[in-house]
Design an enzyme around this catalytic site. Structure first.
Site, short mmCIF file in Angstrom:
data_model
loop_
_atom_site.label_atom_id
_atom_site.label_comp_id
_atom_site.label_asym_id
_atom_site.label_seq_id
_atom_site.Cartn_x
_atom_site.Cartn_y
_atom_site.Cartn_z
N SER A 127 0.84 -1.20 0.00
CA SER A 127 0.00 0.00 0.00
C SER A 127 0.87 1.24 0.00
O SER A 127 2.03 1.20 0.44
CB SER A 127 -0.86 0.00 1.27
OG SER A 127 -1.50 1.23 1.44
N TYR A 140 -1.96 0.24 10.85
CA TYR A 140 -2.02 -0.20 9.45
C TYR A 140 -0.67 0.06 8.77
O TYR A 140 -0.11 -0.79 8.11
CB TYR A 140 -3.13 0.53 8.70
CG TYR A 140 -3.19 0.23 7.22
CD1 TYR A 140 -3.71 -0.98 6.76
CD2 TYR A 140 -2.72 1.15 6.27
CE1 TYR A 140 -3.77 -1.27 5.40
CE2 TYR A 140 -2.78 0.87 4.91
CZ TYR A 140 -3.31 -0.33 4.48
OH TYR A 140 -3.36 -0.62 3.12
N LYS A 144 2.05 -2.51 6.92
CA LYS A 144 2.47 -2.44 5.51
C LYS A 144 3.96 -2.08 5.39
O LYS A 144 4.64 -2.56 4.50
CB LYS A 144 1.59 -1.45 4.73
CG LYS A 144 0.13 -1.90 4.61
CD LYS A 144 -0.06 -3.11 3.69
CE LYS A 144 -1.53 -3.47 3.51
NZ LYS A 144 -1.77 -4.59 2.59
N THR A 175 -13.05 0.80 -4.86
CA THR A 175 -13.73 -0.50 -4.80
C THR A 175 -15.14 -0.24 -4.29
O THR A 175 -15.42 0.84 -3.75
CB THR A 175 -13.04 -1.47 -3.82
OG1 THR A 175 -13.28 -1.01 -2.48
CG2 THR A 175 -11.54 -1.57 -4.06
N1 NAP Z 1 -8.92 -0.33 -1.10
C1 NAP Z 1 -7.86 0.46 -1.14
O1 NAP Z 1 -7.97 1.68 -1.35
C2 NAP Z 1 -6.48 -0.12 -0.96
C3 NAP Z 1 -5.36 0.71 -1.21
C4 NAP Z 1 -4.07 0.18 -1.05
C5 NAP Z 1 -3.92 -1.15 -0.65
N2 NAP Z 1 -5.03 -1.92 -0.41
C6 NAP Z 1 -4.82 -3.31 0.03
O2 NAP Z 1 -5.48 -4.18 -0.88
C7 NAP Z 1 -5.93 -5.33 -0.20
C8 NAP Z 1 -7.40 -5.58 -0.49
O3 NAP Z 1 -8.15 -4.44 -0.13
P1 NAP Z 1 -9.70 -4.29 -0.52
O4 NAP Z 1 -10.00 -2.83 -0.42
O5 NAP Z 1 -10.02 -5.01 -1.75
O6 NAP Z 1 -10.38 -5.01 0.77
P2 NAP Z 1 -11.84 -5.68 0.93
O7 NAP Z 1 -12.75 -5.21 -0.12
O8 NAP Z 1 -12.24 -5.49 2.36
O9 NAP Z 1 -11.54 -7.24 0.67
C9 NAP Z 1 -10.73 -7.95 1.55
C10 NAP Z 1 -10.80 -9.42 1.21
O10 NAP Z 1 -9.95 -10.13 2.12
C11 NAP Z 1 -10.70 -11.13 2.81
N3 NAP Z 1 -10.12 -11.28 4.13
C12 NAP Z 1 -10.03 -10.36 5.13
N4 NAP Z 1 -9.40 -10.88 6.18
C13 NAP Z 1 -9.08 -12.16 5.85
C14 NAP Z 1 -8.42 -13.21 6.52
N5 NAP Z 1 -7.98 -13.09 7.79
N6 NAP Z 1 -8.25 -14.40 5.86
C15 NAP Z 1 -8.70 -14.56 4.61
N7 NAP Z 1 -9.33 -13.59 3.92
C16 NAP Z 1 -9.53 -12.41 4.54
C17 NAP Z 1 -12.15 -10.62 2.78
O11 NAP Z 1 -13.12 -11.66 2.88
P3 NAP Z 1 -13.70 -12.12 4.32
O12 NAP Z 1 -14.06 -10.87 5.06
O13 NAP Z 1 -14.86 -13.01 4.01
O14 NAP Z 1 -12.59 -12.86 4.97
C18 NAP Z 1 -12.18 -10.01 1.36
O15 NAP Z 1 -12.35 -11.04 0.40
C19 NAP Z 1 -5.61 -5.11 1.28
O16 NAP Z 1 -4.39 -5.75 1.60
C20 NAP Z 1 -5.44 -3.60 1.38
O17 NAP Z 1 -4.57 -3.21 2.44
C21 NAP Z 1 -6.30 -1.43 -0.56
#
Ligand code: NAP
Length: 267
Positions: A127, A140, A144, A175
């Site tokens: 991130s 957080y 990271k 998203t």
């Molecule tokens: N969105 C952003 O703006 C952004 C920016 C930079 C980086 N990121 C990174 O991108 C990644 C995904 O983000 P996102 O926004 O797509 O998140 P999200 O929409 O909340 O999706 C997270 C996914 O991870 C699963 N998950 C969470 N905890 C888990 C665990 N302990 N074991 C297995 N699965 C788990 C969730 O399903 P369940 O809840 O059913 O487990 C879901 O499928 C993260 O690492 C985040 O830090 C996101």
């Protein structure tokens, strides 16, 4: 060549897009989440990355079926907002257990198979928060930043086995699951409450209005699995691409004020 791909956190958000895109390109795809879900494009698994037993079992099942694992995408994670004082011990450990130790569980389970094959790619979604820290997001950021250091070292160990470590560093992503991925600590202290709420609102609205498209990020991640000689770091987004240089060039106190002005303006 058809690849066997495993993606953590594939039930929604970025992970879902990546899994669907790999699948549309004809690869064999497994995606997991903690809650059962279905997706007609790829195999789904219920697995919590914080449980080494569940992780080992899932990897063993994939190997039993296909005899190899070519690409791992460490995507599962969430973004915790709150003051450090207002973050409970439980919340702090849960954040590290998922974003940091959970990712390590998956990597640890994968290495023996990839070593035996003499090939493999381990792609981790880091991130912008692992390069520059913003206010009320300390745990957080710790998770990271920790991944950055861990992976930077690990690549030396695995290079002789032709296992490539890739770190994708996206800025805000648009998203439809920001409500779930951006979490606020439960019992914030009174004196910080307004600032934390403001940060959460800002991050959600920035994600919605200025965030990079999740399918664009997924396209980038999928393309990396085909790059012949991959690099280590892949920043995605204009801001994240320039921030390392800005941090190097600007004196620290200017950078501090710049962040303060931009995120806590009006406090
Ligand atoms: N969105 C952003 O703006 C952004 C920016 C930079 C980086 N990121 C990174 O991108 C990644 C995904 O983000 P996102 O926004 O797509 O998140 P999200 O929409 O909340 O999706 C997270 C996914 O991870 C699963 N998950 C969470 N905890 C888990 C665990 N302990 N074991 C297995 N699965 C788990 C969730 O399903 P369940 O809840 O059913 O487990 C879901 O499928 C993260 O690492 C985040 O830090 C996101």
């Amino acid at each position: 060549m058809q690849q066997v791909v495993f993606i953590t956190g594939a039930s929604r958000g970025i992970g879902k897009s990546i899994a669907e895109m790999f699948s549309e390109q004809g690869h064999i795809v497994y995606g997991c989440g903690r809650t059962p879900f279905v997706n007609s494009l790829f195999h789904t698994l219920v697995m919590d990355i914080t449980s080494p037993d569940q992780v080992n079992q899932s990897l063993a099942d994939i190997i039993k079926r296909h005899g190899r694992i070519d690409v791992i995408i460490n995507n599962a994670g969430y973004d915790l907002y709150g003051s450090f004082e207002g973050t409970s011990e439980e919340e702090m450990r849960a954040q590290m257990e998922t974003n940091f130790f959970g990712t390590l569980n998956v990597i640890r389970a994968t290495i023996p198979y990839m070593k035996k094959q003499g090939s493999g790619r381990i792609v981790t979604i880091g991130s912008i928060g692992g390069i520059m820290a913003i206010p009320f997001n300390s745990v957080y950021s710790a998770s990271k930043f920790a991944l950055e250091g861990f992976l930077e070292s690990l690549r030396f160990e695995l290079a002789p086995y032709r296992i490539h470590i890739l770190l994708v560093e996206p800025q805000s992503v648009r998203t439809n699951s920001l409500e779930l991925s951006i979490q606020k600590t439960k019992n914030e202290r009174l004196e910080y409450n307004a600032s934390v709420l403001k940060m959460v609102r800002k991050m959600k609205s920035d994600g919605e209005s200025k965030g990079i498209d999740q399918d664009l990020l997924a396209t980038k991640v999928v393309s990396l699995s085909q790059v012949k000689r991959p690099k280590f770091r892949y920043p995605v987004g204009r801001l994240v691409s320039s921030i390392r240089f800005v941090k190097l060039l600007l004196p620290e106190r200017f950078f501090f004020r710049f962040i303060q002005q931009n995120f806590l303006k009006g406090e």
